[in-house]
Design a protein around this motif. Structure first.
Motif, PDB file in Angstrom:
ATOM      1  N   UNK A 155      76.641  -7.125 -79.110  1.00  0.00           N
ATOM      2  CA  UNK A 155      76.125  -6.068 -80.115  1.00  0.00           C
ATOM      3  C   UNK A 155      75.982  -6.981 -81.303  1.00  0.00           C
ATOM      4  N   UNK A 156      76.892  -7.674 -81.678  1.00  0.00           N
ATOM      5  CA  UNK A 156      77.241  -8.752 -82.962  1.00  0.00           C
ATOM      6  C   UNK A 156      75.708  -9.794 -82.915  1.00  0.00           C
ATOM      7  N   UNK A 157      75.312  -9.734 -81.852  1.00  0.00           N
ATOM      8  CA  UNK A 157      73.864 -11.016 -81.753  1.00  0.00           C
ATOM      9  C   UNK A 157      72.642  -9.963 -81.698  1.00  0.00           C
ATOM     10  N   UNK A 158      72.930  -8.688 -82.018  1.00  0.00           N
ATOM     11  CA  UNK A 158      71.729  -7.724 -82.222  1.00  0.00           C
ATOM     12  C   UNK A 158      71.228  -7.134 -80.863  1.00  0.00           C
ATOM     13  N   UNK A 159      72.060  -7.223 -79.892  1.00  0.00           N
ATOM     14  CA  UNK A 159      71.567  -6.572 -78.677  1.00  0.00           C
ATOM     15  C   UNK A 159      72.537  -5.221 -78.417  1.00  0.00           C
ATOM     16  N   UNK A 160      71.904  -4.242 -79.141  1.00  0.00           N
ATOM     17  CA  UNK A 160      72.616  -3.081 -79.461  1.00  0.00           C
ATOM     18  C   UNK A 160      72.666  -1.911 -78.175  1.00  0.00           C
ATOM     19  N   UNK A 182      74.032  -6.588 -69.110  1.00  0.00           N
ATOM     20  CA  UNK A 182      72.622  -6.534 -69.245  1.00  0.00           C
ATOM     21  C   UNK A 182      72.413  -6.280 -71.013  1.00  0.00           C
ATOM     22  N   UNK A 183      71.700  -7.120 -71.553  1.00  0.00           N
ATOM     23  CA  UNK A 183      71.685  -7.088 -73.035  1.00  0.00           C
ATOM     24  C   UNK A 183      70.841  -6.002 -73.488  1.00  0.00           C
ATOM     25  N   UNK A 184      69.905  -5.770 -72.532  1.00  0.00           N
ATOM     26  CA  UNK A 184      68.653  -5.077 -73.118  1.00  0.00           C
ATOM     27  C   UNK A 184      67.863  -5.756 -74.320  1.00  0.00           C
ATOM     28  N   UNK A 185      67.044  -5.247 -74.850  1.00  0.00           N
ATOM     29  CA  UNK A 185      66.050  -6.048 -76.089  1.00  0.00           C
ATOM     30  C   UNK A 185      67.012  -6.142 -77.177  1.00  0.00           C
ATOM     31  N   UNK A 186      66.395  -7.075 -78.013  1.00  0.00           N
ATOM     32  CA  UNK A 186      67.145  -7.563 -79.091  1.00  0.00           C
ATOM     33  C   UNK A 186      66.478  -6.876 -80.455  1.00  0.00           C
ATOM     34  N   UNK A 187      67.443  -6.445 -81.125  1.00  0.00           N
ATOM     35  CA  UNK A 187      66.872  -5.666 -82.368  1.00  0.00           C
ATOM     36  C   UNK A 187      66.795  -6.540 -83.570  1.00  0.00           C
ATOM     37  N   UNK A 188      65.975  -6.483 -84.599  1.00  0.00           N
ATOM     38  CA  UNK A 188      65.450  -7.171 -85.872  1.00  0.00           C
ATOM     39  C   UNK A 188      65.986  -6.469 -87.097  1.00  0.00           C
ATOM     40  N   UNK A 189      66.027  -7.326 -87.989  1.00  0.00           N
ATOM     41  CA  UNK A 189      66.181  -6.810 -89.420  1.00  0.00           C
ATOM     42  C   UNK A 189      64.942  -5.938 -89.691  1.00  0.00           C
ATOM     43  N   UNK A 214      76.950 -12.493 -64.652  1.00  0.00           N
ATOM     44  CA  UNK A 214      75.340 -12.694 -64.746  1.00  0.00           C
ATOM     45  C   UNK A 214      74.999 -12.313 -66.000  1.00  0.00           C
ATOM     46  N   UNK A 215      74.290 -12.951 -66.789  1.00  0.00           N
ATOM     47  CA  UNK A 215      73.380 -12.417 -67.885  1.00  0.00           C
ATOM     48  C   UNK A 215      72.061 -11.705 -67.729  1.00  0.00           C
ATOM     49  N   UNK A 216      71.733 -10.489 -67.951  1.00  0.00           N
ATOM     50  CA  UNK A 216      70.458 -10.131 -67.784  1.00  0.00           C
ATOM     51  C   UNK A 216      69.752  -9.655 -68.938  1.00  0.00           C
ATOM     52  N   UNK A 217      68.469  -9.298 -69.182  1.00  0.00           N
ATOM     53  CA  UNK A 217      67.868  -9.011 -70.097  1.00  0.00           C
ATOM     54  C   UNK A 217      67.415  -9.922 -71.343  1.00  0.00           C
ATOM     55  N   UNK A 218      67.030  -9.418 -72.527  1.00  0.00           N
ATOM     56  CA  UNK A 218      66.422 -10.337 -73.298  1.00  0.00           C
ATOM     57  C   UNK A 218      67.177 -11.489 -73.785  1.00  0.00           C
ATOM     58  N   UNK A 219      68.694 -11.180 -73.678  1.00  0.00           N
ATOM     59  CA  UNK A 219      69.460 -12.232 -74.055  1.00  0.00           C
ATOM     60  C   UNK A 219      70.038 -13.053 -73.093  1.00  0.00           C
ATOM     61  N   UNK A 220      69.416 -13.083 -71.881  1.00  0.00           N
ATOM     62  CA  UNK A 220      69.962 -14.137 -70.831  1.00  0.00           C
ATOM     63  C   UNK A 220      70.015 -15.542 -71.080  1.00  0.00           C
ATOM     64  N   UNK A 221      69.375 -15.976 -72.078  1.00  0.00           N
ATOM     65  CA  UNK A 221      69.358 -17.523 -72.692  1.00  0.00           C
ATOM     66  C   UNK A 221      70.107 -17.495 -73.958  1.00  0.00           C
TER      67      UNK A 221
END
Length: 565
Positions: free
Chosen positions: A145-150, A175-182, A102-109
């Motif tokens: 991690x590589x997709x920005x979900x540190x 659980x991806x948590x929030x996504x980080x940005x540049x 199961x995927x959870x967090x901001x990266x669920x999609x």
């Protein structure tokens, strides 16, 4: 009197009943096998390790999916020590009955994560393998991690094994948590203008943070040749509102000017000497300059080029200004050519494109005729190259198509349009064997070939066209027998190469083609063989070829140096 220690016991260990992978894992865990040559091994120790062996074997089989083995162990005293024998019936495997991720967090999609879950390396019906399971978990987290979900983690992870039913179930929650940005990219460098440096960035502020982009940026900046040191650092610890700043540490090139001196020989040009100068960073706009002076028996050249990175992607786009003077002679031809040109070039790893405008002034003697030609020549070139390695190609393909022309009265003194098509391919059908093919075609629309200077006429013959013939010795001839070139050209070559020892190889080849002033295809042919020696920058090639379509089938030696494509 010193006490003499007991002699160490020797143990022979055999394991049977299982295939190689299981056998290898058992020996890696079997303590009695690992200590079989220990100098401290005593009878009581041997017996204790033998009693422990069954548990060792079970622990070796379980990670590979076998939880209910039947193990028969026999320890026997033999003349020189002990013999421990273990017959293993691995039993039925534990098979995976369920995989639920199961995927959870901001990266669920997130598409990349959804694809990775669909491709999870453990599926229903597989024999349980705990190493594959662990690697699959690590791959999921690393991809996040590589997709920005540190902050990605696996808060729920369970591998449930039912020994009685020989079944297993995998339950994971990522659980991806929030996504980080540049965030902002900063540098205290004074080497390039900030607006130019920013155009090299493979990302934009506000885009998802991907650590791989930092490595890409480092490689991009090193390839510019502007810097002696490049360090690209993302700073997650300084993130604000999930925006991660990036810091660049750049150092000036140690030597802005590079000089090259060389002596060489090619059968087309004869002995030659060459001096090169290159300025890798002319100014903070990223301009470069280089010049070449070549003195040779049949080809003298002096040239100067000035390059400027342009447009949104300076990695691939540049404007090039060039001036050159060439003094060449071959067969019954001498020519002195001055050119001044400007061009826009696009050179990506695969595709190439260029368009330009060139002013040409040429004085020449061909056979019994002389001329002075002035032309303003627009040009267009497109091409591609795809290869596993440009210099040491095992499989690759290269092709290019070019057009140029002139309009009488628009600086030029003749109307003409010329097209050329070139291609080369390399395949490796078997180890140490290469098949190399190349071909060229050209055609010129012009009222008379005499209206064009020699530099724009088609000739063949020589090291890189038809071996066995002199350089530019094939072409239309005038009444005096002098080769004056032609409006059309066709050349083809097939070569088979075999590596015989390390960097050495041998080759045999066939070359054929012609250059004519009409559409007749009376091919000139050369066949021969040669030796090759591989260097870091390409091959040294020494060939002996025979012009088989000539009456006396003369032989010629050809010597060249260069890459494969």
């Amino acid at each position: 009197m010193p006490v003499r220690p007991f002699a160490a016991e020797q143990v022979e260990v055999t394991v049977s009943g299982v295939e190689e992978a299981l056998h290898k894992n058992i020996l890696a865990r079997l303590t009695i096998y690992l200590h079989r040559e220990s100098e401290r091994l005593q009878p009581n120790t041997v017996k204790r390790l033998h009693r422990q062996a069954e548990e060792d074997i079970r622990s070796a089989l379980a990670p590979l999916g076998y939880y209910n083995p039947v193990i028969k162990g026999i320890l026997s005293k033999i003349k020189d020590g002990w013999h421990a024998e273990y017959v293993v019936d691995k039993g039925p495997p534990v098979r995976v009955e369920e995989v639920a991720i199961t995927l959870a967090g901001a990266g669920r999609d997130n598409p990349a994560l959804l694809e990775a879950i669909a491709d999870f390396p453990m599926n229903k019906g597989d024999i349980l393998n705990q190493e594959i399971y662990e690697n699959g978990k690590k791959k999921l987290v690393n991809l996040a991690f590589g997709e920005g979900f540190l902050d990605a983690a696996l808060p729920q992870r369970a591998l449930r094994v039912n020994r009685e039913k020989n079944s297993a179930a995998v339950h994971l929650v990522l659980d991806t948590g929030d996504r980080y940005l540049f965030g902002k990219t900063t540098s205290d460098q004074q080497i390039l203008r900030p607006d130019l440096l920013n155009r090299y960035l493979p990302y934009k502020e506000g885009e998802p943070y991907k650590p791989a982009k930092l490595f890409e940026l480092q490689a991009i900046l090193y390839r510019t040749d502007y810097f002696s040191k490049v360090a690209v650092r993302g700073q997650p610890e300084r993130a604000a509102d999930h925006a991660i700043p990036v810091e660049l540490d750049l150092a000036d090139p140690e030597h802005r000017n590079k000089y090259g001196f060389g002596l060489g020989y090619a059968t087309d040009t004869g002995a030659r000497g060459k001096i090169d100068w290159a300025n890798r960073l002319f100014n903070s706009h990223g301009h470069k300059a280089n010049a070449t002076l070549q003195l040779a028996e049949r080809e003298n050249i002096i040239s100067f080029l000035y390059q400027m990175p342009v447009l949104k992607d300076p990695r691939y786009y540049k404007v090039v200004g060039a001036v050159s003077y060439q003094d060449k002679n071959w067969e019954d031809t001498t020519t002195k050519l001055f050119t001044s040109a400007v061009s826009l070039e696009y050179a990506a790893p695969v595709y190439k494109f260029g368009t330009g405008l060139e002013l040409r002034d040429e004085l020449y003697d061909v056979g019994d005729t002389s001329g002075d030609s002035t032309l303003l020549v627009p040009s267009l070139n497109i091409g591609f190259i795809a290869a596993d390695n440009i210099l040491e190609t095992k499989n690759g393909l290269q092709a290019s198509l070019g057009f140029l022309g002139g309009v009488d009265g628009l600086v030029s003194d003749v109307n003409f349009l010329q097209a050329t098509l070139n291609g080369k391919g390399v395949i490796t059908p078997f180890d140490n064997w290469r098949l190399i093919g190349r071909g060229s075609m050209g055609a010129t629309l012009v009222d008379s070939i005499d209206s064009l200077p020699p530099s724009l006429r088609f000739y063949t013959g020589g090291d890189t066209s038809i071996r066995g013939y002199r350089y530019k010795s094939i072409g239309t001839k005038d009444p005096s027998g002098a080769v004056i070139g032609g409006r059309y050209m066709v050349v083809g070559s097939v070569e088979l190469e075999r590596v015989v020892y390390k960097e050495w190889s041998v080759a045999t080849f066939w070359d054929g083609g012609t250059a004519t002033d009409d559409l007749s295809l009376n091919f000139f042919q050369g066949v021969g063989a040669g030796i090759r020696f591989r260097l870091p920058f390409g091959q040294i090639r020494l060939d002996v070829a025979s012009a088989v379509t000539e009456d006396d089938t003369p032989f010629r030696v050809h010597f060249t140096v260069g890459g494969d494509l």
